[in-house]
Design a protein around this motif. Sequence first.
Motif, PDB file in Angstrom:
ATOM      1  N   GLN A 153      17.392 -27.393  22.524  1.00 48.46           N
ATOM      2  CA  GLN A 153      17.525 -27.517  23.961  1.00 48.46           C
ATOM      3  C   GLN A 153      18.190 -26.255  24.483  1.00 48.46           C
ATOM      4  N   MET A 154      17.527 -25.563  25.375  1.00 48.21           N
ATOM      5  CA  MET A 154      18.003 -24.299  25.899  1.00 48.21           C
ATOM      6  C   MET A 154      18.242 -24.454  27.388  1.00 48.21           C
ATOM      7  N   ASN A 155      19.481 -24.334  27.778  1.00 49.87           N
ATOM      8  CA  ASN A 155      19.871 -24.425  29.172  1.00 49.87           C
ATOM      9  C   ASN A 155      20.440 -23.096  29.633  1.00 49.87           C
ATOM     10  N   GLY A 156      20.423 -22.904  30.933  1.00 52.15           N
ATOM     11  CA  GLY A 156      20.976 -21.677  31.489  1.00 52.15           C
ATOM     12  C   GLY A 156      20.342 -20.427  30.915  1.00 52.15           C
ATOM     13  N   LEU A 157      19.028 -20.426  30.824  1.00 48.60           N
ATOM     14  CA  LEU A 157      18.329 -19.324  30.170  1.00 48.60           C
ATOM     15  C   LEU A 157      18.547 -18.008  30.903  1.00 48.60           C
ATOM     16  N   LYS A 158      18.680 -16.967  30.123  1.00 46.72           N
ATOM     17  CA  LYS A 158      18.900 -15.622  30.617  1.00 46.72           C
ATOM     18  C   LYS A 158      17.756 -14.720  30.194  1.00 46.72           C
ATOM     19  N   PRO A 159      17.555 -13.604  30.886  1.00 50.71           N
ATOM     20  CA  PRO A 159      16.475 -12.697  30.485  1.00 50.71           C
ATOM     21  C   PRO A 159      16.562 -12.272  29.024  1.00 50.71           C
ATOM     22  N   GLU A 160      17.754 -12.106  28.510  1.00 51.98           N
ATOM     23  CA  GLU A 160      17.902 -11.692  27.133  1.00 51.98           C
ATOM     24  C   GLU A 160      17.532 -12.771  26.129  1.00 51.98           C
ATOM     25  N   ASP A 161      17.265 -13.991  26.591  1.00 51.88           N
ATOM     26  CA  ASP A 161      16.804 -15.052  25.714  1.00 51.88           C
ATOM     27  C   ASP A 161      15.306 -14.981  25.445  1.00 51.88           C
ATOM     28  N   ALA A 162      14.601 -14.132  26.138  1.00 58.36           N
ATOM     29  CA  ALA A 162      13.154 -14.056  25.995  1.00 58.36           C
ATOM     30  C   ALA A 162      12.763 -13.568  24.611  1.00 58.36           C
ATOM     31  N   GLY A 163      11.644 -14.040  24.144  1.00 60.84           N
ATOM     32  CA  GLY A 163      11.125 -13.626  22.858  1.00 60.84           C
ATOM     33  C   GLY A 163      10.294 -14.725  22.232  1.00 60.84           C
ATOM     34  N   ILE A 164       9.852 -14.462  21.049  1.00 65.62           N
ATOM     35  CA  ILE A 164       9.142 -15.468  20.283  1.00 65.62           C
ATOM     36  C   ILE A 164      10.157 -16.205  19.422  1.00 65.62           C
ATOM     37  N   TYR A 165      10.148 -17.504  19.526  1.00 67.69           N
ATOM     38  CA  TYR A 165      11.069 -18.347  18.782  1.00 67.69           C
ATOM     39  C   TYR A 165      10.351 -18.968  17.596  1.00 67.69           C
ATOM     40  N   TYR A 166      10.973 -18.844  16.452  1.00 62.48           N
ATOM     41  CA  TYR A 166      10.422 -19.365  15.210  1.00 62.48           C
ATOM     42  C   TYR A 166      11.385 -20.375  14.609  1.00 62.48           C
ATOM     43  N   CYS A 167      10.856 -21.421  14.034  1.00 65.25           N
ATOM     44  CA  CYS A 167      11.693 -22.258  13.196  1.00 65.25           C
ATOM     45  C   CYS A 167      11.400 -21.948  11.737  1.00 65.25           C
ATOM     46  N   ALA A 168      12.397 -22.178  10.915  1.00 67.32           N
ATOM     47  CA  ALA A 168      12.315 -21.853   9.505  1.00 67.32           C
ATOM     48  C   ALA A 168      13.087 -22.891   8.709  1.00 67.32           C
ATOM     49  N   ALA A 169      12.700 -23.079   7.466  1.00 67.07           N
ATOM     50  CA  ALA A 169      13.308 -24.091   6.619  1.00 67.07           C
ATOM     51  C   ALA A 169      13.673 -23.514   5.262  1.00 67.07           C
ATOM     52  N   GLN A 170      14.823 -23.928   4.764  1.00 72.57           N
ATOM     53  CA  GLN A 170      15.230 -23.616   3.407  1.00 72.57           C
ATOM     54  C   GLN A 170      15.987 -24.801   2.837  1.00 72.57           C
ATOM     55  N   PRO A 171      15.916 -24.996   1.531  1.00 72.46           N
ATOM     56  CA  PRO A 171      16.688 -26.087   0.937  1.00 72.46           C
ATOM     57  C   PRO A 171      18.170 -25.912   1.196  1.00 72.46           C
ATOM     58  N   ASN A 172      18.825 -27.028   1.435  1.00 69.21           N
ATOM     59  CA  ASN A 172      20.266 -27.021   1.636  1.00 69.21           C
ATOM     60  C   ASN A 172      20.940 -27.003   0.273  1.00 69.21           C
ATOM     61  N   LEU A 173      21.506 -25.865  -0.072  1.00 65.02           N
ATOM     62  CA  LEU A 173      22.162 -25.688  -1.359  1.00 65.02           C
ATOM     63  C   LEU A 173      23.670 -25.811  -1.245  1.00 65.02           C
ATOM     64  N   LEU A 174      24.132 -26.437  -0.178  1.00 68.63           N
ATOM     65  CA  LEU A 174      25.550 -26.688   0.048  1.00 68.63           C
ATOM     66  C   LEU A 174      26.344 -25.398   0.235  1.00 68.63           C
ATOM     67  N   ARG A 175      25.702 -24.389   0.763  1.00 69.82           N
ATOM     68  CA  ARG A 175      26.375 -23.153   1.108  1.00 69.82           C
ATOM     69  C   ARG A 175      26.963 -23.284   2.503  1.00 69.82           C
ATOM     70  N   PRO A 176      27.922 -22.424   2.837  1.00 70.60           N
ATOM     71  CA  PRO A 176      28.455 -22.473   4.197  1.00 70.60           C
ATOM     72  C   PRO A 176      27.349 -22.305   5.227  1.00 70.60           C
ATOM     73  N   ILE A 177      27.444 -23.062   6.302  1.00 68.98           N
ATOM     74  CA  ILE A 177      26.368 -23.063   7.282  1.00 68.98           C
ATOM     75  C   ILE A 177      26.151 -21.671   7.868  1.00 68.98           C
ATOM     76  N   GLY A 178      27.188 -20.853   7.921  1.00 71.27           N
ATOM     77  CA  GLY A 178      27.041 -19.514   8.467  1.00 71.27           C
ATOM     78  C   GLY A 178      26.050 -18.645   7.716  1.00 71.27           C
ATOM     79  N   GLU A 179      25.779 -18.961   6.483  1.00 68.23           N
ATOM     80  CA  GLU A 179      24.801 -18.210   5.719  1.00 68.23           C
ATOM     81  C   GLU A 179      23.378 -18.459   6.190  1.00 68.23           C
ATOM     82  N   CYS A 180      23.187 -19.398   7.075  1.00 72.74           N
ATOM     83  CA  CYS A 180      21.848 -19.701   7.576  1.00 72.74           C
ATOM     84  C   CYS A 180      21.261 -18.572   8.402  1.00 72.74           C
ATOM     85  N   VAL A 181      22.042 -17.588   8.766  1.00 74.50           N
ATOM     86  CA  VAL A 181      21.548 -16.499   9.608  1.00 74.50           C
ATOM     87  C   VAL A 181      20.706 -15.498   8.841  1.00 74.50           C
ATOM     88  N   GLN A 182      20.655 -15.595   7.535  1.00 71.82           N
ATOM     89  CA  GLN A 182      19.928 -14.630   6.715  1.00 71.82           C
ATOM     90  C   GLN A 182      18.455 -15.026   6.640  1.00 71.82           C
TER      91      GLN A 182
END
Length: 126
Positions: free
Chosen positions: A80-109
């Motif tokens: 859910q995207m509210n208050g959209l800004k011009p810098e939010d423009a682009g192609i949005y992709y979803c991606a999946a990886q197995p949850n290996l119990l790593r810190p959630i911050g590693e999801c950015v890779q």
Amino acid sequence: QVQLVESGGGLVQPGGSLRLSCAVSGIKLDFNIIAWFRQAPGKEREAVSCSSSSGEYYTDSVKGRFTISRDNAKKTVYLQMNGLKPEDAGIYYCAAQPNLLRPIGECVQANKYPTWGQGTQVALSS
């Protein structure tokens, strides 16, 4: 086979809202991290938000404006995207990886995600 299909993109005015959907098949949401990435023209792909069964991540630029959620029964992840800004423009992709119990911050890779959707375009009127 694992498949991810995004939908919900479109043209919206600054300040408007959109809800993106990522339909997931071939995996169980409970055991995978599902992430939203976006890529604007001329820029690198960046993680926007990630969802696991036990936590969420948001990049600083969307905190307070975007919300990721999961519906395990429907096998769908939403952004859910509210208050959209011009810098939010682009192609949005979803991606999946197995949850290996790593810190959630590693999801950015991005290179840790073996499965990607085809993308849905979010455009801001100017």
